[in-house]
Design a protein around this motif. Structure first.
Motif, short mmCIF file in Angstrom:
data_model
loop_
_atom_site.label_atom_id
_atom_site.label_comp_id
_atom_site.label_asym_id
_atom_site.label_seq_id
_atom_site.Cartn_x
_atom_site.Cartn_y
_atom_site.Cartn_z
N SER A 93 0.92 -1.22 0.04
CA SER A 93 -0.05 0.00 0.04
C SER A 93 0.76 1.18 0.20
O SER A 93 1.55 1.52 0.57
N GLU B 67 -6.18 2.63 2.23
CA GLU B 67 -7.85 2.74 1.93
C GLU B 67 -8.34 2.30 0.64
O GLU B 67 -9.06 1.31 0.48
N THR B 68 -7.11 2.24 -0.41
CA THR B 68 -7.72 1.94 -1.85
C THR B 68 -7.17 0.30 -1.97
O THR B 68 -7.97 -0.18 -2.81
N ASP C 85 -1.23 1.17 8.83
CA ASP C 85 -2.25 0.78 7.80
C ASP C 85 -3.70 0.26 8.40
O ASP C 85 -4.71 0.37 7.75
N HIS D 164 -12.68 -0.78 7.23
CA HIS D 164 -13.06 -0.95 5.72
C HIS D 164 -14.36 -1.72 6.03
O HIS D 164 -14.53 -2.51 6.62
N GLU E 56 1.65 5.72 3.24
CA GLU E 56 1.15 5.43 4.77
C GLU E 56 1.86 6.69 5.51
O GLU E 56 1.10 7.18 6.42
N THR F 100 -4.93 5.22 16.16
CA THR F 100 -5.80 4.93 15.09
C THR F 100 -6.55 3.71 15.16
O THR F 100 -7.29 3.70 14.22
N LYS G 121 -5.21 1.39 10.47
CA LYS G 121 -6.27 2.63 10.48
C LYS G 121 -7.28 2.65 9.43
O LYS G 121 -8.50 2.56 9.79
N ALA G 122 -6.98 2.41 8.41
CA ALA G 122 -8.05 2.36 7.32
C ALA G 122 -8.19 0.87 7.21
O ALA G 122 -9.77 0.72 6.74
N VAL H 41 -1.81 7.39 6.14
CA VAL H 41 -2.70 6.11 5.56
C VAL H 41 -3.49 6.32 4.56
O VAL H 41 -4.67 6.24 4.80
N ARG H 42 -3.17 6.78 3.32
CA ARG H 42 -3.87 6.68 2.17
C ARG H 42 -4.14 5.60 1.53
O ARG H 42 -5.09 5.31 0.98
#
Ligand SMILES: [Zn+2]
Length: 358
Positions: free
Chosen positions: A216, A227-228, A306, A313, A219, A273, A308-309, A223-224
């Motif tokens: 990912s 998410e994806t 990560d 989910h 981070e 988080t 966090k996201a 932490v972007r």
């Protein structure tokens, strides 16, 4: 889940040190993770994975067993803390912004690599030397630092393929230390996690459901990318491999240490988080105890991963964080214990194996 396929290999054979070296020495500050992505893509494919990508720089290996579910996501963030050119002075110095959090006091005189469009360019971080400082010798603020690449003018800098927005990373070679259990290098947060994610994906060959390994992006800037990747995978459960900061060096209260090198991976119970599902913590503890794997429980007042996201989910995704303590995280060089890495890998594989049999 069914139990018909071959068992995963829960014994961790010797780690692939060359993989650690390559990942540590490759350059991938937040938003510019391409080199790491290519290494992971190659290794995921080699391990029989089909490759997926998200649109934020994430790369995912997928291996399908005999059933679609459960979908287990192994995750590592691929980015490292770095810098980005904010301004080029007339006389050829680079002003920069941090990518991720850097304390200003660890930066002066560090060597860096500028990821110029025509090839990487060496430089160093400059600050006003103490001889020329007035008043109290305060540490230089991050904003006052600059990068010296030996250029003599802005035109020269630009002719070397550098512009506002060009990324920069520390230039620290990987090496095994005199104690061969310990490695020194840059970006162990999170290339240690990347190496473990690759190794776990590779070795968990008999997983019955669908196993995903995700690299990912971004981070360190909040932490972007997780998410994806989580949205792309839609996992039932996730294991995050991280390189959290160690706290066993002079200046720490050792009796409160939760991230000592050589004491096994951290099982994180809480940070700013995420509160980790206690059932998952209990599972991990039981597996580690039964296998004689050392571990450290970590309750962190700050920080995040990560998880966090991922744990947010969908309707909620139980997410375990296994961390290899990194001394001097978020500075130009760090230190890890390879025994901790082996233990982290074994613990991850045991959990995957257990989930495969349920
Ligand atoms: Zn990290």
């Amino acid at each position: 889940m069914n139990n018909s396929s071959a068992q995963t290999n829960t014994l961790a054979p010797p780690l692939d040190i060359e993989l650690f070296r390559r990942l540590s020495e490759a350059d991938g500050p937040s938003g510019f993770e391409g080199e790491i992505r290519e290494i992971l893509r190659h290794r995921f494919a080699e391990a029989g994975g089909e490759i997926l990508e998200d649109r934020l720089g994430g790369v995912i290996g997928v291996r399908r067993g005999t059933a679609d579910r459960p979908r287990i996501m192994l995750d590592c963030h691929t980015d490292e803390v770095g810098f980005i050119v904010r301004h080029i002075t007339k006389d050829g110095f680079l002003r920069f912004l941090p990518l991720g959090s850097w304390p200003g006091d660890v930066l002066s005189a560090e060597r860096v690599r500028v990821m110029a469009s025509g090839g990487k360019i060496s430089g160093m971080i400059g600050a006003i030397p103490p001889h020329h400082r007035t008043g109290k010798t305060a540490l230089p603020a991050l904003e006052s630092l600059y990068i010296d690449i030996g250029a003599e003018s802005r035109d020269q800098v630009e002719s070397w393929g550098i512009r506002i927005g060009t990324p920069i990373v520390p230039a620290t070679p990987f090496q095994l230390m005199r104690n061969p259990r310990r490695a020194l290098g840059k970006a162990f947060d999170n290339r240690a996690g990347c190496a473990l994610c690759v190794e776990a994906f590779q070795r968990a060959a008999g997983f019955a459901g669908t196993l995903y390994a995700a690299g990912s992006a971004q981070e360190e800037v909040g932490v972007r990318g997780a998410e994806t990747t989580a949205a792309t995978i839609d996992p039932d459960l996730a294991i995050v491999f991280e390189g959290p900061p160690a706290d066993d060096t002079p200046g720490f209260r050792r009796e409160e240490s939760q991230g000592a090198l050589g004491q096994g991976p951290q099982i994180r119970v809480i940070d700013r988080t995420a509160i980790i599902d206690p059932r998952l913590i209990e599972r991990a503890i039981a597996l580690a105890r039964a296998a004689g794997i050392p571990f450290q429980l970590a309750a962190r007042a700050s920080g995040g991963t990560d998880a966090k996201a991922i744990h947010l989910h969908g309707r909620g995704t139980p997410t375990l964080v296994i961390g290899v303590p990194v001394r001097y995280a978020h500075s130009a060089a760090g230190c890890i214990d390879l025994g901790d890495c082996e233990s982290a890998l074994r613990l991850g594989l045991l959990l995957i194996d257990q989930l495969s049999r349920e």
